[in-house]
Scaffold this active site. Structure first.
Site, PDB file in Angstrom:
ATOM      1  N   HIS A 244       0.870  -1.165   0.000  1.00 31.08           N
ATOM      2  CA  HIS A 244       0.000   0.000   0.000  1.00 31.08           C
ATOM      3  C   HIS A 244       0.914   1.224   0.000  1.00 31.08           C
ATOM      4  CE1 HIS A 244      -2.992   2.906   1.302  1.00 31.08           C
ATOM      5  NE2 HIS A 244      -3.918   2.002   1.043  1.00 31.08           N
ATOM      6  N   ARG A 290      -1.921   2.436  -7.645  1.00 28.97           N
ATOM      7  CA  ARG A 290      -1.278   2.125  -6.368  1.00 28.97           C
ATOM      8  C   ARG A 290       0.167   1.622  -6.518  1.00 28.97           C
ATOM      9  NH1 ARG A 290      -4.343  -2.039  -2.253  1.00 28.97           N
ATOM     10  NH2 ARG A 290      -5.712  -0.283  -1.889  1.00 28.97           N
ATOM     11  N   HIS A 351       1.105  -5.076   2.381  1.00 30.05           N
ATOM     12  CA  HIS A 351      -0.331  -5.034   2.675  1.00 30.05           C
ATOM     13  C   HIS A 351      -1.015  -6.386   2.487  1.00 30.05           C
ATOM     14  CE1 HIS A 351      -4.123  -3.065   3.238  1.00 30.05           C
ATOM     15  NE2 HIS A 351      -4.540  -3.288   2.020  1.00 30.05           N
ATOM     16  N   ARG A 386      -3.499  -8.617  -6.592  1.00 29.10           N
ATOM     17  CA  ARG A 386      -4.859  -8.730  -6.062  1.00 29.10           C
ATOM     18  C   ARG A 386      -5.672  -7.495  -6.419  1.00 29.10           C
ATOM     19  NH1 ARG A 386      -7.338  -6.994  -0.466  1.00 29.10           N
ATOM     20  NH2 ARG A 386      -5.831  -5.327  -0.725  1.00 29.10           N
TER      21      ARG A 386
HETATM   22  C1  LIG Z   1      -5.578  -2.441   7.077  1.00 30.76           C
HETATM   23  C2  LIG Z   1      -6.182  -3.462   6.153  1.00 30.76           C
HETATM   24  C3  LIG Z   1      -7.270  -3.125   5.363  1.00 30.76           C
HETATM   25  C4  LIG Z   1      -7.838  -4.078   4.498  1.00 30.76           C
HETATM   26  N1  LIG Z   1      -8.972  -3.758   3.789  1.00 30.76           N
HETATM   27  C5  LIG Z   1      -9.594  -4.727   3.069  1.00 30.76           C
HETATM   28  C6  LIG Z   1     -10.864  -4.483   2.454  1.00 30.76           C
HETATM   29  O1  LIG Z   1     -11.430  -3.402   2.594  1.00 30.76           O
HETATM   30  N2  LIG Z   1     -11.420  -5.493   1.726  1.00 30.76           N
HETATM   31  C7  LIG Z   1     -10.831  -6.716   1.575  1.00 30.76           C
HETATM   32  O2  LIG Z   1     -11.389  -7.586   0.897  1.00 30.76           O
HETATM   33  N3  LIG Z   1      -9.641  -6.976   2.153  1.00 30.76           N
HETATM   34  C8  LIG Z   1      -9.021  -6.033   2.915  1.00 30.76           C
HETATM   35  N4  LIG Z   1      -7.845  -6.312   3.529  1.00 30.76           N
HETATM   36  C9  LIG Z   1      -7.324  -7.677   3.440  1.00 30.76           C
HETATM   37  C10 LIG Z   1      -8.169  -8.623   4.310  1.00 30.76           C
HETATM   38  O3  LIG Z   1      -8.506  -7.954   5.504  1.00 30.76           O
HETATM   39  C11 LIG Z   1      -7.425  -9.913   4.661  1.00 30.76           C
HETATM   40  O4  LIG Z   1      -6.920 -10.503   3.500  1.00 30.76           O
HETATM   41  C12 LIG Z   1      -8.371 -10.915   5.343  1.00 30.76           C
HETATM   42  O5  LIG Z   1      -9.004 -10.298   6.433  1.00 30.76           O
HETATM   43  C13 LIG Z   1      -7.609 -12.139   5.802  1.00 30.76           C
HETATM   44  O6  LIG Z   1      -8.468 -12.912   6.606  1.00 30.76           O
HETATM   45  P1  LIG Z   1      -7.973 -14.292   7.191  1.00 30.76           P
HETATM   46  O7  LIG Z   1      -9.112 -14.872   7.952  1.00 30.76           O
HETATM   47  O8  LIG Z   1      -7.342 -15.089   6.122  1.00 30.76           O
HETATM   48  O9  LIG Z   1      -6.780 -13.894   8.197  1.00 30.76           O
HETATM   49  P2  LIG Z   1      -6.737 -12.882   9.421  1.00 30.76           P
HETATM   50  O10 LIG Z   1      -7.954 -12.072   9.557  1.00 30.76           O
HETATM   51  O11 LIG Z   1      -5.440 -12.164   9.328  1.00 30.76           O
HETATM   52  O12 LIG Z   1      -6.705 -13.861  10.686  1.00 30.76           O
HETATM   53  C14 LIG Z   1      -5.601 -14.687  10.939  1.00 30.76           C
HETATM   54  C15 LIG Z   1      -5.847 -15.459  12.208  1.00 30.76           C
HETATM   55  O13 LIG Z   1      -4.869 -16.490  12.335  1.00 30.76           O
HETATM   56  C16 LIG Z   1      -4.378 -16.528  13.663  1.00 30.76           C
HETATM   57  N5  LIG Z   1      -3.050 -17.140  13.634  1.00 30.76           N
HETATM   58  C17 LIG Z   1      -2.011 -16.849  12.828  1.00 30.76           C
HETATM   59  N6  LIG Z   1      -0.978 -17.681  13.082  1.00 30.76           N
HETATM   60  C18 LIG Z   1      -1.387 -18.521  14.067  1.00 30.76           C
HETATM   61  C19 LIG Z   1      -0.782 -19.600  14.773  1.00 30.76           C
HETATM   62  N7  LIG Z   1       0.472 -19.990  14.527  1.00 30.76           N
HETATM   63  N8  LIG Z   1      -1.502 -20.235  15.727  1.00 30.76           N
HETATM   64  C20 LIG Z   1      -2.762 -19.847  16.026  1.00 30.76           C
HETATM   65  N9  LIG Z   1      -3.388 -18.830  15.389  1.00 30.76           N
HETATM   66  C21 LIG Z   1      -2.707 -18.187  14.428  1.00 30.76           C
HETATM   67  C22 LIG Z   1      -4.424 -15.080  14.102  1.00 30.76           C
HETATM   68  O14 LIG Z   1      -4.365 -15.015  15.511  1.00 30.76           O
HETATM   69  C23 LIG Z   1      -5.756 -14.641  13.491  1.00 30.76           C
HETATM   70  O15 LIG Z   1      -6.792 -15.056  14.347  1.00 30.76           O
HETATM   71  C24 LIG Z   1      -7.263  -5.372   4.394  1.00 30.76           C
HETATM   72  C25 LIG Z   1      -6.164  -5.696   5.173  1.00 30.76           C
HETATM   73  C26 LIG Z   1      -5.626  -4.771   6.052  1.00 30.76           C
HETATM   74  C27 LIG Z   1      -4.462  -5.161   6.913  1.00 30.76           C
END
Ligand SMILES: Cc1cc2nc3c(=O)[nH]c(=O)nc-3n(C[C@H](O)[C@H](O)[C@H](O)COP(=O)(O)OP(=O)(O)OC[C@H]3O[C@@H](n4cnc5c(N)ncnc54)[C@H](O)[C@@H]3O)c2cc1C
Length: 560
Positions: A244, A290, A351, A386
């Site tokens: 980002h 971007r 990001h 992406r």
């Molecule tokens: C600031 C920001 C803004 C964003 N805005 C958008 C948006 O507007 N729209 C969009 O589509 N995407 C957006 N994204 C991207 C999107 O948020 C993420 O890709 C998505 O939320 C990932 O979800 P997830 O469930 O895969 O992982 P996460 O939500 O990152 O969750 C990961 C989980 O795994 C757990 N974990 C990790 N390692 C371990 C381990 N070894 N043992 C136990 N637990 C573990 C963590 O504790 C957490 O609970 C944004 C990202 C960021 C950072």
């Protein structure tokens, strides 16, 4: 002495509690006893911080074809069209499911006075297709999912539990290819237990913490990618990290994004001497896409040895700034910057991790009984870049796909293999924690300097030599001392750093998010060629994977 620890036996073990992990848990919990582990508080993960929204085809002027075409276009020739279509076709259903759980998306009255979803538009999308909950969509989704899982009697929640490694039949007996569970540490007691489960899902998020500057929370240390790699899964397209362009630069302001809308409203990017520079890189100036803006900032920072550049909107009326950017205004003020009067120090920040553990349309990995969902996975959706807002959608669609597959085969039993308890007989408490903190800093800095937004083969080779050295040191440390959360994450970060560097070295062209001065153009011979790394011990250490031969739904990977 070997410390004996009790074994836990959920019917499905989900590692991670973001949008991917919690959606999967909710889908499964009506039928199976589920354990969800998260290494910190349940809400801590990227999902909670997502601002913009979720993409979905909801407007009658929009179409599946258009959303598919936009995604393929952003992905620069590396998206798997079948996967893109699969995801987009399920977008409307995903939003409706969230609404049925109680997620309050922003609504507006239509001409008939009915309340309908307010849809916004983001870069790369040719239609309004972003459903959102004001500017805090992730928080709205995560809060509802948490409320649901907390009250479900079939879901066992274990916060502050960090998964260390997966256990597979191959690792124990040298045979077969099935996941048996995972060793998990309770961080408050330090105790390590084996969680035995016939179905295990990695939902651990991305690996962006491998860079010095990131928009992500601390949880994004690539644990799932590293664990899957050590267990024998293929990992693909790790060179494609999305940066980002503008994150607030302040030692205490970890991970605060400055919205790109500020540039849209006349914000200027300035060097430390107050001069503008974007027009030297692109005729569109600060309104260039971007990637181009991030690359230009990176170039100027490296050229000048500057810590940051500045984003200035202070020439607009103060009232306009406060009403249009209330969150940015408040947050910056908190850190001592009044953006109505002064420029904001900014740096680009890692990001999103486009690559990850190779999966098929059921979210199956190469190991039987092991699934990967969300940012941890490489599904083929994102290609080389992406498209904004597609990632939460991917979490929801593939969580459902994994659940359907798991439930269809829920009678399957894992083989009866005895798993030994975690053995701490040969290790002691560390008296050199400084090694861990030093290596953390060193790794993230050289990844930023040498494997960041603009790459060269020489910088990548330099990074490779350093990561090899660090991996050797970390392995030695790991075998002598009791594990801690920091050590587990450092070990995983070093692994993902190595995977990123190797993938970047392998791609001899610039495409999407991978830009190298040595090969500044895309090579048409590499259209459709993903970078797939195979773990040590497999027949080939590296092989290109052509789109179209990613495993078909129902076939390998995964034996069940
Ligand atoms: C600031 C920001 C803004 C964003 N805005 C958008 C948006 O507007 N729209 C969009 O589509 N995407 C957006 N994204 C991207 C999107 O948020 C993420 O890709 C998505 O939320 C990932 O979800 P997830 O469930 O895969 O992982 P996460 O939500 O990152 O969750 C990961 C989980 O795994 C757990 N974990 C990790 N390692 C371990 C381990 N070894 N043992 C136990 N637990 C573990 C963590 O504790 C957490 O609970 C944004 C990202 C960021 C950072």
């Amino acid at each position: 002495m070997t410390r004996q620890s009790p074994t836990r036996h959920p019917q499905a073990l989900i590692i991670g509690s973001g949008a991917a992990g919690l959606s999967l848990a909710i889908h499964l919990a009506g039928h199976l006893r589920v354990a969800v582990v998260s290494k910190g508080p349940l809400q801590e993960g990227s999902t909670y911080y997502a601002q913009g929204g979720i993409s979905a085809v909801l407007d009658e002027r929009d179409s599946i074809e258009s959303h598919v075409a936009d995604t393929l276009n952003a992905g620069a020739g590396l998206c798997d069209e079948r996967v893109v279509r699969f995801t987009v076709e399920r977008s409307r259903q995903s939003i409706r499911w969230l609404q049925s759980l109680g997620v309050a998306f922003t609504e507006v009255p239509d001409p008939q006075g009915e309340h309908v979803l307010h849809l916004t538009r983001e870069g790369g999308h040719s239609h309004r297709r972003v459903a959102h909950a004001a500017d805090a969509t992730g928080r709205a989704i995560e809060s509802v999912l948490i409320e649901r899982v907390r009250r479900h009697p079939n879901i066992d929640i274990l916060e502050d539990h960090i998964a260390i490694d997966l256990v597979t039949t191959h690792r124990l007996t040298g045979e077969g290819n099935r996941c048996l569970g995972a060793y998990i540490q309770n961080r408050s007691t330090g105790r390590i237990e084996f969680f035995e489960a016939p179905r295990v899902a990695l939902a651990t998020g991305g690996a962006n913490k491998v860079y010095l500057y990131t928009s992500n929370p601390d949880t994004s240390s690539g644990d799932g990618i590293a664990m899957a790699w050590r267990a024998g899964c293929r990992v693909a397209n790790m060179e494609f990290i999305q940066f980002h362009p503008t994150c607030l630069y302040h030692p205490q302001a970890k991970s605060f994004l400055i919205t790109e809308a500020i540039r849209g409203e006349g914000g200027r990017l300035l060097l430390p001497d107050g001069s503008e520079f974007m027009h030297r890189f692109d005729p569109r100036g600060v309104l260039a896409p971007r990637d181009i803006v991030a690359r230009a900032i990176d170039h100027e920072m490296k050229r000048l040895g500057a810590d940051c550049v500045y984003l200035d909107i202070s020439h607009r009326p103060a009232e306009f700034i406060r009403s249009h950017f209330p969150t940015v205004y408040e947050r910056c003020l908190h850190f001592g910057y009044d953006i109505t009067r002064q420029p904001i120090p900014v740096v680009p920040a890692a990001h999103y991790t486009c690559g990850g553990v190779v999966t098929n349309l059921h979210a199956q990995t190469d190991i039987g009984g092991l699934y990967a969902v969300g940012e941890v996975a490489f599904t083929g959706l994102h290609g080389a870049n992406r498209m904004a807002i597609n990632s939460l959608l991917e979490c929801l669609v593939f969580a459902r796909a994994a659940a359907e597959h798991i439930l269809a085969g829920r009678g399957d039993a894992a083989p009866g293999v005895t798993v030994p308890p975690w053995d701490e007989s040969q290790v002691t408490d560390s008296d050199e924690e400084v090694v861990v903190s030093h290596n953390w800093d060193e790794l993230r800095r050289f990844m930023w300097d040498y494997v960041g937004i603009v790459r060269t083969s020489k910088r990548l080779q330099r990074a490779k030599r350093r990561v090899d050295l660090l991996i050797g040191e970390i392995d030695e440390y790991y075998s002598h001392f009791r594990v801690t959360g920091d050590l587990i994450e450092l070990r995983n970060l070093a692994t993902v750093a190595d995977l990123i560097i190797r993938s970047a070295l392998a791609r001899k062209e610039s495409r999407g998010l991978h830009y190298t001065l040595d090969y500044p153009k895309a090579d048409p011979r590499l259209d459709h060629v993903n970078t797939v790394l195979r773990p040590p011990g497999s027949r080939e250490a590296f092989a290109p994977l052509r789109i179209g031969i990613t495993p078909d739904a129902g076939g390998t990977p995964g034996s069940s």
